[in-house]
Enzyme design. Structure first.
Site, PDB file in Angstrom:
ATOM      1  CG  ASP A 139      -2.209   0.627   0.892  1.00 30.52           C
ATOM      2  OD1 ASP A 139      -2.164   1.410  -0.026  1.00 30.52           O
ATOM      3  OD2 ASP A 139      -3.292   0.264   1.471  1.00 30.52           O
TER       4      ASP A 139
ATOM      5  CG  ASP B  68      -8.868   2.279  -0.769  1.00 27.65           C
ATOM      6  OD1 ASP B  68      -8.371   0.995  -1.158  1.00 27.65           O
ATOM      7  OD2 ASP B  68      -8.458   3.254  -0.203  1.00 27.65           O
TER       8      ASP B  68
END
Length: 701
Positions: free
Chosen positions: A448, A507
């Site tokens: 990430d 997301d």
């Protein structure tokens, strides 16, 4: 002459005029005479022409000399400058610290099978390499060498490709967190449409793919030219039309002041500009890009169905809950179990502990081994979330090594940026990741990057350090797969794709948003690289509630997974998930090797997209209603990409809730058989789906 002006004087180059041809695409490069080399044509293949014919084409392309201009015909070379009469963006900008004039005095050229190369030499040397793949994908980049006796401060080295006058409409993208890849279109007028990214990553608003085309181009029709910069740091892309007439697509790394300074003898190589031409609309771009990417970045195994723990438990991790979740995941057919954020020392929320990459002994007193054993016993491999480029200000790492944190960057999501260009910080991250991958049987890293860098003059070194780190890990652990996640889809580009196996597309798992995000992202990136998960009925990001069938159809296409606490799912929902995973596995080879096709629909509430096998004997299509259709009886669904003379049987696989007194007769009978040209041109009557629903159809020869 001012320090930052580059002027080129030209001696006679090696006589060369050459074309590259592949898959209906043609490029003609003129490197004759005293002028610097230029692309005369990029577009449709002109056929196998002898050098004399190519020279005639080039000579016939030389324009008139207009009033109030330079006194020779305008010439737009690979590296345009003021010397050529080009008053738009120059190709090269920079200066020697001792004020040595910047000059390219001699040009040479060379060619081989599928490539062309030209070099200008003087106080600098610039080599431009062009490669045309068998799929018709053009790559171009420059390499700059300092041949002087003083440092050279580089401010820009850009790549530009000519496009014809008929390319009058421009498409690119913007977006926000959880709402990436929003298309925006407009007329290409005089001047430049410039997009700059200063995020230290491409960003949620990344221009992504810049397309110029004939006005009105769509997915299936129209002539288009497209460019993508394969780079994960700061960049600029633009389309420009000069008042004199010529138009270009351009791109380059966006360098900060003094960010790249070349000592005598040093070199700098630009990222690749990936460029594609199509006379069959946007789908024609995908038809070239997808097989080219698949040939260069071959996946080592079929994409496993994933369960990620984030929206299931968030930071509330314990062996009992996650062990039970692993059992439930294995029972429905999941193949990979990914433990997300919250596993490392002191990590109880998103405000602490980034950088302390040790398994938390309080949460996991026996380490991760007991959980991994449960995962393996359930028939899955194990993946782990990391965010190695960031550090929490309250972490032990930041307290011990504040000098490893980048100066000048504000906190963002309660975290700072770790300076990967610092050898000690880089070594620490590499050691920690190597230690985790050596101690535990980790098959997958979800990597990430949850914030912009926002520090001056560091994007180049940070990006190159990231690439080096990923390469080292891949060499040391060749069986470990890596996903590029950047708070969702903020780092999706072809530069990092050579180093990773998957992108986290966004997301949001809300299928209404995902339909358009996936639709546009897959113009460039093949679907098997794009992660899409089946979430709970109430979406974590938007709070919107959607039907299970809509979520299933949306997540089916691509690298499928689940982000849902299956322990809270009803028995009926688990049964439906089991059937959905089985369907995905049955269709997986088709979905991940076939041609992506998209229908152009007059009603913006309707979407049609599908995947057609390369031999066109099998296909799967989705019909989606994003909103209430404009008509009580919507237009038929047409199935693009089929063989016109082959008979196909169409069967429904999955249909969401409908509002109708009776279905179309063909649907009530369970199937229909028609020629491909009929299905593509006329289509079939659609079920009257409620808004925010989808139907899935299988098409078999």
């Amino acid at each position: 002459m001012s320090d930052n002006v580059c002027t080129f004087t030209h001696a006679r180059s090696r006589a060369l005029i050459r074309q590259l041809r592949a898959a209906g695409t043609g490029i003609v490069l003129d490197a004759r005479g005293a002028r610097p080399p230029a692309i005369v044509h990029w577009g449709a293949d002109l056929g196998d022409l002898p050098a004399g014919a190519l020279a005639a084409i080039a000579d016939a392309s030389v324009p008139a000399v207009p009033p109030s201009s330079i006194d020779v015909p305008l010439w737009l070379p690979l590296l345009p400058s003021f010397t050529d009469g080009w008053s738009e963006r120059p190709g090269l900008d920079g200066f020697f610290t001792d004020h040595t004039p910047v000059a390219l005095e001699t040009w040479s050229a060379d060619a081989g099978d599928g490539w062309l190369s030209v070099t200008g030499t003087g106080t600098l040397a610039v080599t431009t390499r062009l490669e045309l793949s068998r799929e018709g994908v053009l790559r171009i980049r420059h390499t700059l060498a300092n041949r002087g006796s003083a440092d050279f401060v580089l401010t820009a080295l850009d790549l530009q490709l000519p496009v014809p006058d008929r390319a009058r409409e421009v498409l690119d993208f913007s977006g926000l967190w959880a709402h990436e890849r929003r298309p925006q279109r407009g007329e290409l007028r005089h001047g430049a449409w410039m997009r700059e990214s200063r995020h230290g990553r491409p960003g949620h608003d990344d221009a992504f793919l810049l397309v110029a085309g004939a006005p009105g181009f769509g997915f299936r029709d129209g002539e288009v030219w497209a460019a993508h910069l394969a780079w994960s740091g700061d960049k600029r892309v633009w389309a420009a039309r000069s008042a004199l007439g010529p138009a270009v697509l351009g791109a380059g790394e966006l360098l900060g002041a003094g960010e790249v300074t070349l000592a005598p003898g040093a070199e700098y190589t630009t990222p690749w500009l990936v460029a594609v031409w199509s006379d069959r609309g946007l789908d024609g771009l995908s038809d070239r890009l997808h097989p080219w990417i698949r040939g260069r970045c071959e996946l080592r195994r079929p994409r496993p169905v994933v369960l990620n723990t984030w929206e299931a438990v968030y930071f509330a991790q314990d062996l009992e809950t996650l062990g039970a979740l692993a059992d439930a995941a294995g029972a429905v057919g999941v193949e990979r179990f990914v433990l997300d954020d919250g596993w490392f020392t002191g990590r109880r929320d998103d405000r602490r502990a980034l950088g302390d990459w040790f398994v938390d002994a309080e949460v996991w007193p026996a380490g991760l081994h007991p959980l991994i054993t449960r995962v393996h016993e359930a028939g899955m491999d194990f993946g782990l979330w990391v965010e190695p480029e960031m550090v929490s200000p309250t972490s032990s790492l930041a307290e011990r090594h504040p000098d490893w944190v980048l100066d000048g960057s504000p906190t963002w999501r309660f975290q700072r940026v770790l300076d990967l260009a610092n050898p000690e910080a880089y070594g620490y991250v590499l050691e920690r990741l190597n230690a985790l991958l050596s101690e535990y049987p980790i098959a997958f890293l979800k990597w990430d990057h949850n914030r912009d860098v926002l520090a001056p003059g560091v994007a180049h070194r940070q990006t190159t350090a990231l690439y080096r780190l990923l390469r080292e890990l891949r060499v040391a652990h060749p069986d470990v797969e890596i996903e590029s996640c950047a708070s969702g889809g903020a780092r999706i580009d072809l530069g990092i794709l050579e180093l990773v196996d998957r992108f986290w597309t966004s997301d949001t798992n809300d299928p209404l948003d995902r339909q358009t995000i996936q639709r546009w992202t897959s113009v460039l990136v093949p679907p098997e690289y794009l992660g899409g998960h089946l979430g709970d009925k109430a979406a974590h990001i938007t709070g919107r509630t959607t039907d299970l069938a809509f979520r299933q159809v949306t997540a089916l296409f691509g690298s499928a997974g689940i982000e849902w606490n299956l322990l809270r799912a009803t028995p009926g929902e688990r049964e439906a998930i089991t059937e959905w995973i089985a369907l995905h596995k049955r269709l997986r080879e088709l979905l991940h090797t076939g041609r992506v096709v998209r229908g152009d629909t007059a009603d913006p509430a309707q979407l049609v997209h599908g995947v057609v096998a390369r031999d066109r004997r099998q296909a799967v299509f989705a019909y989606v209603t994003l909103d209430a259709p404009q008509a009580a009886l919507p237009a038929p669904i047409r199935f693009p990409g089929l063989h016109p003379d082959r008979l196909y049987t169409v069967r429904p696989l999955l249909t969401g809730p409908v509002t109708q007194d009776a279905p179309p007769p063909w649907l009530a009978s369970g199937s229909v058989t028609l020629p491909g040209r009929v299905l593509s041109a006329v289509g079939l009557a659609v079920p009257l789906l409620k808004p925010q629903q989808a139907a899935l159809f299988e098409v078999s020869a």
